[in-house]
Scaffold this motif. Structure first.
Motif, PDB file in Angstrom:
ATOM      1  N   GLY A  10      53.740  48.684  41.939  1.00 39.21           N
ATOM      2  CA  GLY A  10      52.971  48.094  43.037  1.00 39.21           C
ATOM      3  C   GLY A  10      51.698  47.424  42.567  1.00 39.21           C
ATOM      4  N   VAL A  11      51.020  48.057  41.632  1.00 42.82           N
ATOM      5  CA  VAL A  11      49.782  47.473  41.104  1.00 42.82           C
ATOM      6  C   VAL A  11      50.093  46.178  40.364  1.00 42.82           C
ATOM      7  N   PHE A  12      51.157  46.180  39.550  1.00 45.07           N
ATOM      8  CA  PHE A  12      51.507  44.960  38.826  1.00 45.07           C
ATOM      9  C   PHE A  12      51.954  43.846  39.772  1.00 45.07           C
ATOM     10  N   VAL A  13      52.674  44.203  40.825  1.00 43.72           N
ATOM     11  CA  VAL A  13      53.059  43.194  41.820  1.00 43.72           C
ATOM     12  C   VAL A  13      51.813  42.586  42.451  1.00 43.72           C
ATOM     13  N   ALA A  14      50.864  43.439  42.797  1.00 44.44           N
ATOM     14  CA  ALA A  14      49.627  42.956  43.410  1.00 44.44           C
ATOM     15  C   ALA A  14      48.839  42.071  42.451  1.00 44.44           C
ATOM     16  N   LEU A  15      48.836  42.416  41.181  1.00 42.02           N
ATOM     17  CA  LEU A  15      48.080  41.651  40.193  1.00 42.02           C
ATOM     18  C   LEU A  15      48.822  40.420  39.675  1.00 42.02           C
ATOM     19  N   ALA A  16      50.069  40.257  40.072  1.00 39.55           N
ATOM     20  CA  ALA A  16      50.870  39.134  39.585  1.00 39.55           C
ATOM     21  C   ALA A  16      50.402  37.796  40.140  1.00 39.55           C
ATOM     22  N   ASP A  17      49.716  37.817  41.262  1.00 43.11           N
ATOM     23  CA  ASP A  17      49.290  36.582  41.909  1.00 43.11           C
ATOM     24  C   ASP A  17      47.868  36.205  41.489  1.00 43.11           C
ATOM     25  N   PRO A  18      47.636  34.942  41.109  1.00 42.54           N
ATOM     26  CA  PRO A  18      46.292  34.537  40.668  1.00 42.54           C
ATOM     27  C   PRO A  18      45.229  34.668  41.753  1.00 42.54           C
ATOM     28  N   THR A  19      45.591  34.471  43.005  1.00 43.76           N
ATOM     29  CA  THR A  19      44.614  34.637  44.087  1.00 43.76           C
ATOM     30  C   THR A  19      44.160  36.085  44.171  1.00 43.76           C
ATOM     31  N   ARG A  20      45.090  37.006  44.066  1.00 43.65           N
ATOM     32  CA  ARG A  20      44.736  38.420  44.145  1.00 43.65           C
ATOM     33  C   ARG A  20      43.927  38.864  42.926  1.00 43.65           C
ATOM     34  N   ARG A  21      44.258  38.315  41.746  1.00 44.38           N
ATOM     35  CA  ARG A  21      43.455  38.634  40.566  1.00 44.38           C
ATOM     36  C   ARG A  21      42.035  38.101  40.734  1.00 44.38           C
ATOM     37  N   TRP A  22      41.898  36.932  41.346  1.00 40.29           N
ATOM     38  CA  TRP A  22      40.575  36.369  41.609  1.00 40.29           C
ATOM     39  C   TRP A  22      39.786  37.301  42.541  1.00 40.29           C
ATOM     40  N   VAL A  23      40.442  37.804  43.585  1.00 45.86           N
ATOM     41  CA  VAL A  23      39.787  38.716  44.518  1.00 45.86           C
ATOM     42  C   VAL A  23      39.306  39.961  43.781  1.00 45.86           C
ATOM     43  N   ILE A  24      40.142  40.507  42.906  1.00 45.20           N
ATOM     44  CA  ILE A  24      39.760  41.696  42.133  1.00 45.20           C
ATOM     45  C   ILE A  24      38.535  41.385  41.273  1.00 45.20           C
ATOM     46  N   ARG A  25      38.552  40.244  40.586  1.00 43.83           N
ATOM     47  CA  ARG A  25      37.390  39.863  39.764  1.00 43.83           C
ATOM     48  C   ARG A  25      36.145  39.712  40.625  1.00 43.83           C
ATOM     49  N   ARG A  26      36.298  39.065  41.759  1.00 43.06           N
ATOM     50  CA  ARG A  26      35.158  38.825  42.664  1.00 43.06           C
ATOM     51  C   ARG A  26      34.608  40.140  43.199  1.00 43.06           C
ATOM     52  N   LEU A  27      35.482  41.054  43.570  1.00 43.58           N
ATOM     53  CA  LEU A  27      35.034  42.347  44.087  1.00 43.58           C
ATOM     54  C   LEU A  27      34.448  43.229  42.992  1.00 43.58           C
ATOM     55  N   GLY A  28      34.700  42.878  41.745  1.00 40.74           N
ATOM     56  CA  GLY A  28      34.083  43.588  40.633  1.00 40.74           C
ATOM     57  C   GLY A  28      32.569  43.444  40.632  1.00 40.74           C
ATOM     58  N   HIS A  29      32.072  42.416  41.308  1.00 37.48           N
ATOM     59  CA  HIS A  29      30.629  42.197  41.423  1.00 37.48           C
ATOM     60  C   HIS A  29      30.033  42.930  42.613  1.00 37.48           C
ATOM     61  N   GLY A  30      30.888  43.479  43.466  1.00 34.64           N
ATOM     62  CA  GLY A  30      30.403  44.224  44.613  1.00 34.64           C
ATOM     63  C   GLY A  30      31.191  43.912  45.870  1.00 34.64           C
ATOM     64  N   PRO A  31      31.043  44.745  46.893  1.00 36.45           N
ATOM     65  CA  PRO A  31      31.755  44.553  48.163  1.00 36.45           C
ATOM     66  C   PRO A  31      31.429  43.178  48.766  1.00 36.45           C
ATOM     67  N   THR A  32      32.436  42.593  49.406  1.00 36.23           N
ATOM     68  CA  THR A  32      32.285  41.271  50.008  1.00 36.23           C
ATOM     69  C   THR A  32      33.119  41.204  51.278  1.00 36.23           C
ATOM     70  N   SER A  33      32.651  40.472  52.249  1.00 38.67           N
ATOM     71  CA  SER A  33      33.404  40.337  53.492  1.00 38.67           C
ATOM     72  C   SER A  33      34.639  39.467  53.273  1.00 38.67           C
ATOM     73  N   VAL A  34      35.647  39.710  54.076  1.00 34.80           N
ATOM     74  CA  VAL A  34      36.879  38.921  54.014  1.00 34.80           C
ATOM     75  C   VAL A  34      36.552  37.445  54.251  1.00 34.80           C
ATOM     76  N   GLY A  35      35.681  37.186  55.213  1.00 31.02           N
ATOM     77  CA  GLY A  35      35.309  35.801  55.518  1.00 31.02           C
ATOM     78  C   GLY A  35      34.682  35.099  54.337  1.00 31.02           C
ATOM     79  N   ASP A  36      33.777  35.779  53.629  1.00 34.58           N
ATOM     80  CA  ASP A  36      33.143  35.174  52.457  1.00 34.58           C
ATOM     81  C   ASP A  36      34.161  34.909  51.350  1.00 34.58           C
ATOM     82  N   LEU A  37      35.061  35.851  51.146  1.00 30.08           N
ATOM     83  CA  LEU A  37      36.101  35.648  50.138  1.00 30.08           C
ATOM     84  C   LEU A  37      36.994  34.469  50.512  1.00 30.08           C
ATOM     85  N   ALA A  38      37.415  34.433  51.762  1.00 31.41           N
ATOM     86  CA  ALA A  38      38.339  33.387  52.215  1.00 31.41           C
ATOM     87  C   ALA A  38      37.707  32.000  52.117  1.00 31.41           C
TER      88      ALA A  38
END
Length: 112
Positions: A10-38
């Protein structure tokens, strides 16, 4: 082991997509609202929410809602599943290369 494998899959499936990997990298800097991410991505909010749900269902993030704002937070502990798997793979391959090195060294010594 089967449950661990399903979690890892499941983790690898989730990480397989570049958009989701970007979200993970972005959240590595701290919590963010869905709207800001989108807003930072070239897709509609409903499309982006599919990515959020995939990450959340595989335990990589969790979201909380306060009023009208949904905030995403990275679950760093879940990434340990990948780290553990990679450490195991690294150990296996290091053992194999060590055996190969011994074989080559022994072969060279026998030829001398």
């Amino acid at each position: 082991m089967a449950q661990y494998s399903a979690q890892l899959d499941g983790v690898f499936v989730a990480l397989a997509d570049p958009t989701r990997r970007w979200v993970i990298r972005r959240l590595g800097h701290g919590p963010t609202s869905v709207g800001d991410l989108a807003r930072e991505l070239p897709m509609t909010l409903p499309s982006f929410m599919k990515h959020v749900r995939t990450l959340e269902s595989n335990g990589l993030i969790h979201t909380t809602k306060s009023g009208r704002v949904r905030t995403c937070v990275l679950n760093r502990e879940r990434l340990a599943v990948v780290d553990d798997w990679l450490a195991e793979q690294r150990r296996i391959w290091e053992e194999r290369t060590d055996r190969l090195e011994r074989l080559v060294t022994d072969e060279q010594e026998n030829q001398q």
